[in-house]
Design an enzyme around this catalytic site. Structure first.
Site, PDB file in Angstrom:
ATOM      1  N   ASP B  26      70.550  50.030  68.834  1.00  0.00           N
ATOM      2  CA  ASP B  26      69.705  49.635  67.710  1.00  0.00           C
ATOM      3  C   ASP B  26      70.172  50.241  66.393  1.00  0.00           C
ATOM      4  O   ASP B  26      69.955  49.697  65.330  1.00  0.00           O
ATOM      5  CB  ASP B  26      68.254  50.074  67.962  1.00  0.00           C
ATOM      6  CG  ASP B  26      67.707  49.445  69.230  1.00  0.00           C
ATOM      7  OD1 ASP B  26      68.298  48.436  69.655  1.00  0.00           O
ATOM      8  OD2 ASP B  26      66.723  49.964  69.781  1.00  0.00           O
ATOM      9  N   ASP B  27      70.793  51.415  66.487  1.00  0.00           N
ATOM     10  CA  ASP B  27      71.275  52.052  65.270  1.00  0.00           C
ATOM     11  C   ASP B  27      72.548  51.386  64.753  1.00  0.00           C
ATOM     12  O   ASP B  27      73.008  51.693  63.667  1.00  0.00           O
ATOM     13  CB  ASP B  27      71.608  53.531  65.517  1.00  0.00           C
ATOM     14  CG  ASP B  27      70.412  54.305  66.019  1.00  0.00           C
ATOM     15  OD1 ASP B  27      69.302  53.975  65.588  1.00  0.00           O
ATOM     16  OD2 ASP B  27      70.602  55.214  66.838  1.00  0.00           O
ATOM     17  N   CYS B 104      79.187  57.512  73.752  1.00  0.00           N
ATOM     18  CA  CYS B 104      78.182  58.071  74.660  1.00  0.00           C
ATOM     19  C   CYS B 104      76.882  57.288  74.623  1.00  0.00           C
ATOM     20  O   CYS B 104      76.421  56.897  73.565  1.00  0.00           O
ATOM     21  CB  CYS B 104      77.872  59.519  74.277  1.00  0.00           C
ATOM     22  SG  CYS B 104      79.270  60.592  74.488  1.00  0.00           S
ATOM     23  N   ASP B 161      72.492  48.593  53.659  1.00  0.00           N
ATOM     24  CA  ASP B 161      72.195  47.295  53.027  1.00  0.00           C
ATOM     25  C   ASP B 161      70.714  46.944  53.148  1.00  0.00           C
ATOM     26  O   ASP B 161      70.135  46.319  52.260  1.00  0.00           O
ATOM     27  CB  ASP B 161      73.063  46.191  53.653  1.00  0.00           C
ATOM     28  CG  ASP B 161      72.942  46.142  55.182  1.00  0.00           C
ATOM     29  OD1 ASP B 161      72.705  47.205  55.792  1.00  0.00           O
ATOM     30  OD2 ASP B 161      73.072  45.040  55.756  1.00  0.00           O
ATOM     31  N   LYS B 465      61.488  78.731 119.745  1.00  0.00           N
ATOM     32  CA  LYS B 465      62.375  79.768 119.197  1.00  0.00           C
ATOM     33  C   LYS B 465      61.893  81.167 119.556  1.00  0.00           C
ATOM     34  O   LYS B 465      62.638  81.993 120.076  1.00  0.00           O
ATOM     35  CB  LYS B 465      62.453  79.663 117.660  1.00  0.00           C
ATOM     36  CG  LYS B 465      63.011  78.381 117.109  1.00  0.00           C
ATOM     37  CD  LYS B 465      63.085  78.429 115.599  1.00  0.00           C
ATOM     38  CE  LYS B 465      61.708  78.553 114.927  1.00  0.00           C
ATOM     39  NZ  LYS B 465      60.817  77.411 115.138  1.00  0.00           N
ATOM     40  N   SER B 466      60.623  81.434 119.208  1.00  0.00           N
ATOM     41  CA  SER B 466      60.098  82.787 119.397  1.00  0.00           C
ATOM     42  C   SER B 466      60.000  83.135 120.878  1.00  0.00           C
ATOM     43  O   SER B 466      60.311  84.256 121.288  1.00  0.00           O
ATOM     44  CB  SER B 466      58.724  82.913 118.740  1.00  0.00           C
ATOM     45  OG  SER B 466      58.867  82.748 117.350  1.00  0.00           O
ATOM     46  N   SER B 533      63.949  77.872 109.371  1.00  0.00           N
ATOM     47  CA  SER B 533      65.146  77.770 108.498  1.00  0.00           C
ATOM     48  C   SER B 533      65.686  76.344 108.462  1.00  0.00           C
ATOM     49  O   SER B 533      66.734  76.052 109.025  1.00  0.00           O
ATOM     50  CB  SER B 533      66.226  78.768 108.914  1.00  0.00           C
ATOM     51  OG  SER B 533      66.370  78.906 110.308  1.00  0.00           O
TER      52      SER B 533
END
Lengths: 305, 621
Positions: B26-27, B104, B161, B465-466, B533
Site C-alpha cells: 500500500d505504501d 522484505c 503527488d 515405572k515406580s 519425563s
C-alpha cells in the site's frame, strides 16, 4: 588507531570472501560434502573458489558431474582437463537405467530427459555416495524461484525441497544440522550476478569452456532457438539445414536444449561489454525453462539443482 | 532507455551496499523498487516488453503508463499461491556501486522474514505514505531494523503527488521521525520526498519539489558511506584448521573485526594461549596484513591447540569471555520457547548447548512496550537471560554482529527456532568458579565397591515405572549396592513444590531431577529416577549431564489403554472428566524414546521379570 593501508576492497572481493566462508563452513560441518560440477562458467568460478578456500591444502571434497550423455563435446573435453590437474577427484555419474531405456531429449522431450537423466541421476549419485552436502553454482539472479532459496537449503531424505518451510537464515550463521539421510544443497554464488561471474573470470584469469566465446558454428534454427549440431544424433527435419553462424552460448547444458546467441564477442572483454549492454535475460536460451509444465520451482522441489 | 549503457557500465567503484526495503504494498514499495531498477537501467528488454504488455492489460484506461510494481511480481505470485511471504533478493550495478536489495515483507506475521533480510543489511529504506504519516508498521519496521543493528535509514516519504508536493506535510513527518529514530537505536536518517509512480526523486531529482535540495534515492544509495561496524580490535572466529601435511598448519577464518599483520601477538579465546602471527595467507597468497571482511588463513609461530569455534583475537585487546548473558531473542519456532530447555546455540563458528534461564520481558514489536510473560511465541521479541554450558568469546551485538549474533537450533528436529543478539555478560558467571575437590566420584564409588550410575525410568503415568524401580532398588540393595530412588511424585512435594504441569514447568521439573541425580551419582550412588519425563529433549539433556556409560534410559513401554485400564491412582478417570489438565497421554504429549538403553514392553509381563531384566545390566566393579 588502525588506519587501513590496505587497498580499497571491491565488491568482487566481498563476494569472494563470502563464498570462501561458505565453502569452509561446509567442509567443517558435514561428513561427506561434494561439489556439483556442471562444467559451465559458474562451475569454473566455484572450482576456483574451492581451491582458494583451502589453499595450500587439496580441496577436501570431490567434484561430481552428472552426465546426461548429451553435453557438448567441448564440455566433456574441458572436464577431462580439470580431472587431469590431479588435485581433486572428479566423479562422473550417468543414469545407466535411463540410458538403457534410450531416454533422450530428441525422442522424450526436454522435461522427461531432464527428469530422468539429470534429476533422477543426481539423486542416484547422492544416495550412492551418501553425500550430506552438495554445493552448486546456482545464483539468485538467475530465476525467480532461486531468488527465494536459502544459501544452505535443506533437503529431506527424499531430496525434496519445501519452499514453504525453509530455515530462516541470519547473518552468515548457518544452521548445518541434518539427520541421517537428510542433506543440504549449498549455493556459495547465491549473491553473484552473471556480470559478477564474468568480471571475476576476467580478474582471476579462470579458464572456461570455449563455447562461451563467439565463433562460426554449425547451427540449425528450431522452435525459435539456435541449436548447434554437435554430433550425428541430432537428425535434421525436412527443410532444416545446418548453417555456419557466428554464435556463442550464455549458458551451457545439453546441446539439443541449449540455444546459442548470435554474437561476435570472442574475448572476455567483448563478452563483458556485451553483458553491460545486453538487454535480455540469461536463461532465455534454455529450452527447458520455457516448458510451462516444468517450472523451475517444481523441478527444484523434486530435487533438480 | 538512453541511459542504460551508461548506467549499467562495469566500473564499480564504491564496493557493495546491502540494503533492505520495508513497507507494505500500500505504501508503494513494489512500485518504488521497480522504478529504482528501471531508472538504474537494469531491466532487460524481454522483461520490459512483458511489463508493457501486463501494464496495458491490467490498466487499460491508463494508456501506456508502466506499472513498475509488476517488476517485482515474484512476491505477488507468492501471494496468489499462498506461500509464506519470503524475502526476495535483487541485484543491480551502476557505474558507481553494486547493490543487493532484500525486499522484505511488511506484515507483522512476517517479522522473522524481515529480520533475516535486515541481519545482513547495512541500510534500510523505510517507506511512508505521505497521506498517512508514521503508522504502527513504520514503528515496527524501524524497531526491527534497530534491533538487528541497522544504524542508517532512508525514510522515503512516498506519494508526494497526492499531497500536492506540499513541503509542510513532508516537514511534519520528518519532525515525528526525528523523535522516534534515536529511541530505536537508529543513528542516522536521510529524508527523501518521492513519488515512486512517476519517478520523482527516484532515479533523477524532481522539478516538482524545488524546496527539496538533496539527492535522489539512487544518488543517495550510490554515495552513502557505511561506517564499518566492528572496525576496532582484531577478531577472527576459526572455521577450519588447515593441515595438509606436517609442513603447514594454518587457521582459516573470516576476519570479523579490526586487522591483523604479520608479527602481531594474538590470543586464542576463550582460553589464554598466546602466539605471534607468522604468516597471513590471503586468497591472493601471502600478504603483510589483512582486515575485516577478508577470508584468510593464519599461521602462528608456535604449536598451540586451536580448534574450530575458537576466536583468535588481539592479545592486548582480547574479547570478553562469559557463559551467562542478557540478550534479545526473536522467536521463530512454531512451538513456543521453553525456558530451561537445552538448545544448540551457534555464535560465529562455535556451537554450544544453551538454555534461556528467564524471560525478563517481551517487547511489543509495534509499541516497544515491555510486557511480562512466561512464553515467547512465533515472531515475538523477548529480553532474556541465557546460560551456556561452556565459556565463549563474544562481543555485544551492537559492537560486533558476528560475535554478538547467534541462532538457536532445536536439538530434535534441527529447526532454527530463534535468532538472538547478545547484550551484556552476567557478572555472576564470571565470579563463580568451579572449585576443584580432591575426593572425586571414582574414589567415592570405589569405597562403596560400585560404579556410580543413573537408571532413568521414563513412561506414561501408571505404566509401572515406580513399581519396577522399587523392585530393582530392593534387589540391588540386597546385593549390597548403595542406591537411592528419586521418585517424580515425591520430589514434587519438596524441591519441585513450586512447579506445575505446564510444558515450561515440566521442562524445569526434569532439569532439577537430573541435576539432583547427577549430584547423587557424584556422591558415588546408584540412582534410580522414576519420572514420566515426556520430552525427548529433556531426557537427552539429562543424559548429557553424565559421562558415557553412566546413564541408562529405561523405557517402561505401556500403552495409554493399558495404563487407563489399570488406573491405580484414578488419575486417568479424572483427566478424562476434565478435572486434571495437561495430563500426559490424554491432553499432553509423550514423546517415545527413539533408542532407550533398556526397553521394557509391559504387556503380559510381571513387574518382577522386568526388574530382573534391569538389574542384570548393573555391572559390578
Amino acid at each position: 588507531m588502525t588506519t587501513s593501508l590496505l587497498p580499497a576492497r571491491s565488491h568482487l572481493d566481498d563476494l569472494e570472501a563470502e563464498s570462501i566462508f561458505i565453502f569452509r563452513e561446509v567442509a567443517a560441518s558435514f561428513q561427506r560434502p561434494v561439489m556439483l560440477y556442471s562444467i559451465g562458467k559458474d562451475s569454473s568460478v566455484l572450482l576456483h573458489l574451492l581451491r582458494k578456500a583451502f589453499y595450500p591444502a587439496r580441496p577436501p571434497m570431490p567434484l561430481l558431474h552428472v552426465d546426461t550423455t548429451w553435453k557438448f563435446r567441448e564440455m566433456i573435453a574441458f572436464r577431462e582437463q580439470v580431472a587431469a590437474a590431479g588435485d581433486l577427484d572428479v566423479l562422473v555419474h550417468i543414469n545407466e537405467e535411463g540410458l538403457r531405456q534410450g531416454v533422450s531429449p530428441l525422442t522424450h522431450g526436454a522435461t522427461v530427459h531432464t527428469d530422468v537423466m539429470k534429476t533422477a541421476a543426481l539423486k542416484q549419485a547422492l544416495d550412492k555416495y551418501a553425500f550430506d552436502a552438495a554445493i552448486g553454482g546456482a545464483r539468485r539472479d538467475e530465476e525467480k524461484s532461486r531468488a527465494k532459496e536459502r544459501i544452505f537449503s535443506f533437503r529431506n531424505a527424499q531430496h525434496r525441497w519445501d519452499p514453504r518451510n525453509q530455515r530462516p537464515e541470519f547473518w552468515h550463521t548457518y544452521n548445518t544440522h541434518v539427520s541421517k539421510g537428510e542433506s543440504v544443497r549449498v549455493f556459495p554464488l547465491s549473491n553473484w550476478t552473471e556480470l559478477d561471474v564474468w568480471l571475476y573470470i576476467q580478474r582471476e584469469n579462470i579458464p572456461v569452456v570455449p563455447l562461451y566465446f563467439a565463433k562460426p558454428r554449425p547451427v540449425v534454427e528450431r522452435d525459435g532457438a539456435l541449436i548447434m549440431v554437435d554430433d550425428d544424433r541430432y537428425a535434421l527435419r525436412e527443410g532444416e539445414m545446418a548453417q555456419m553462424r557466428e554464435v556463442r552460448f550464455r549458458t551451457l547444458g545439453c546441446y539439443p536444449l541449449t540455444g546459442a546467441v548470435e554474437s561476435s564477442a570472442d574475448t572476455l572483454d567483448k563478452i563483458i561489454e556485451e553483458m553491460a549492454t545486453s538487454r535480455s535475460s540469461e536463461r532465455q536460451g534454455r529450452v527447458i525453462d520455457q516448458d510451462p509444465s516444468a517450472s523451475m520451482e517444481r523441478k527444484k522441489q523434486e530435487g533438480y539443482f | 532507455m538512453t541511459t542504460s549503457s551508461e548506467k549499467s557500465g562495469v566500473v564499480v567503484a564504491k564496493g557493495l551496499l546491502r540494503f533492505i526495503t520495508c513497507g507494505s504494498v500500500d505504501d508503494g514499495k513494489s512500485t518504488l523498487l521497480g522504478r529504482l531498477l528501471y531508472d538504474a537501467g537494469v531491466v532487460p528488454d524481454d522483461q520490459l516488453a512483458a511489463l508493457a504488455g501486463d501494464s496495458r492489460r491490467l490498466h487499460a484506461d491508463a494508456g501506456d503508463v508502466l506499472d513498475f510494481s509488476l517488476l517485482t511480481d515474484g512476491l505477488d505470485a507468492e501471494r496468489q499461491q499462498g506461500i509464506t511471504i519470503d524475502v526476495a533478493y535483487r541485484y543491480f550495478h551502476t557505474v558507481r556501486r553494486s547493490f543487493i536489495v532484500a525486499d522484505c515483507p511488511g506484515h507483522e506475521q512476517y517479522t522473522r522474514n524481515m529480520a533475516t533480510g535486515a541481519s545482513n543489511a547495512e541500510l534500510a529504506v523505510v517507506l511512508v505514505d505521505a497521506r498517512k504519516g508514521l503508522l504502527t508498521q513504520t514503528r515496527r519496521h524501524s524497531f526491527i531494523c534497530g534491533l538487528l543493528g541497522i544504524r542508517q535509514v532512508v525514510l522515503a516519504i512516498n506519494k508526494m503527488d497526492l499531497v500536492g508536493y506540499d513541503e509542510t506535510v513532508y516537514d511534519e513527518i520528518v519532525t515525528q521521525y526525528r523523535e522516534l529514530a534515536p529511541e530505536l537505536g537508529i543513528e542516522q536518517v536521510h529524508y527523501l520526498p518521492v513519488c515512486a509512480l512517476s519517478g520523482d526523486n527516484v532515479g533523477a531529482r524532481s522539478s516538482r519539489m524545488p524546496w527539496y535540495r538533496g539527492p535522489s534515492l539512487l544518488e543517495l544509495l550510490e554515495s552513502i558511506d557505511i561506517a564499518v561496524a566492528g572496525a576496532s580490535d582484531f577478531r577472527m572466529p576459526v572455521q577450519w584448521v588447515n593441515r595438509p601435511d606436517h609442513s603447514f598448519r594454518g587457521y582459516a577464518g573470516t576476519i570479523c573485526g579490526g586487522r591483523v599483520a604479520r608479527g602481531d601477538e594474538i590470543v586464542v579465546q576463550p582460553g589464554f594461549q598466546r602466539a605471534r602471527v607468522e604468516r597471513v595467507v590471503s586468497p591472493e597468497g601471502d600478504v603483510d596484513a589483512a582486515e575485516i571482511g577478508q577470508a584468510v588463513t593464519l599461521c602462528l609461530d608456535r604449536e598451540i591447540d586451536v580448534t574450530r569455534g575458537d576466536v583468535i583475537a588481539d592479545a592486548l585487546h582480547a574479547a570478553p569471555v562469559a557463559d551467562q548473558f542478557t540478550c534479545h531473542l526473536l522467536w521463530m519456532g512454531d512451538v513456543p520457547l521453553m525456558p530451561n530447555r537445552t538448545y544448540w546455540l551457534k555464535v560465529g563458528t562455535r556451537t554450544v548447548n544453551a538454555r534461556v534461564m528467564s524471560i525478563k520481558h517481551k517487547v511489543d514489536v509495534n509499541t516497544q512496550a515491555k510486557l511480562a510473560t512466561r512464553h515467547l511465541e512465533l515472531n515475538e521479541v523477548g529480553y532474556c537471560t541465557l546460560g551456556l554450558d561452556a565459556d565463549i568469546a563474544f562481543e555485544p551485538y551492537n559492537v560486533n554482529r558476528t560475535l554478538g549474533g547467534f541462532i538457536l537450533v532445536d536439538r530434535e528436529n534441527h529447526a532454527t527456532v530463534a535468532c538472538g543478539m547478545l547484550d551484556f555478560a552476567l557478572d555472576r558467571s564470571a565470579n563463580v568458579h568451579w572449585q576443584h575437590l580432591d575426593i572425586d566420584k571414582s574414589v567415592r564409588g570405589a569405597s562403596k565397591n560400585q560404579r556410580p550410575l543413573c537408571l532413568w525410568f521414563t513412561g506414561l503415568s501408571g505404566a509401572g515405572k515406580s513399581t519396577i524401580a522399587n523392585l530393582v532398588e530392593r534387589r540391588l540393595h540386597a546385593l549390597g549396592f548403595h542406591t537411592y530412588l528419586l521418585d517424580g511424585d515425591n520430589v514434587r512435594h519438596g524441591i519441585n513444590k513450586n512447579l506445575g504441569f505446564t510444558p515450561e514447568d515440566r521442562v524445569e521439573n526434569i532439569r532439577r531431577i537430573a541435576e539432583v541425580a547427577h549430584l547423587m551419582v557424584d556422591a558415588g550412588l546408584i540412582v534410580l529416577v522414576s519420572a514420566i519425563s515426556p520430552y525427548e529433549s529433556e531426557r537427552r539433556a539429562a543424559r548429557e549431564l553424565f559421562e558415557p556409560g553412566e546413564f541408562f534410559e529405561v523405557f517402561v513401554d505401556a500403552t495409554v489403554e493399558e495404563c487407563e485400564a489399570r488406573d491405580a491412582k484414578g488419575l486417568y478417570r479424572k483427566a478424562r472428566a476434565g478435572l486434571i489438565r495437561n495430563f500426559t497421554g490424554i491432553d499432553a504429549p509423550y514423546e517415545r524414546p527413539q533408542a532407550p538403553d533398556i526397553h521394557l514392553v509391559t504387556a503380559g509381563r510381571r513387574a518382577e521379570q522386568m526388574a530382573e531384566q534391569v538389574a542384570e545390566r548393573i555391572p559390578a566393579i
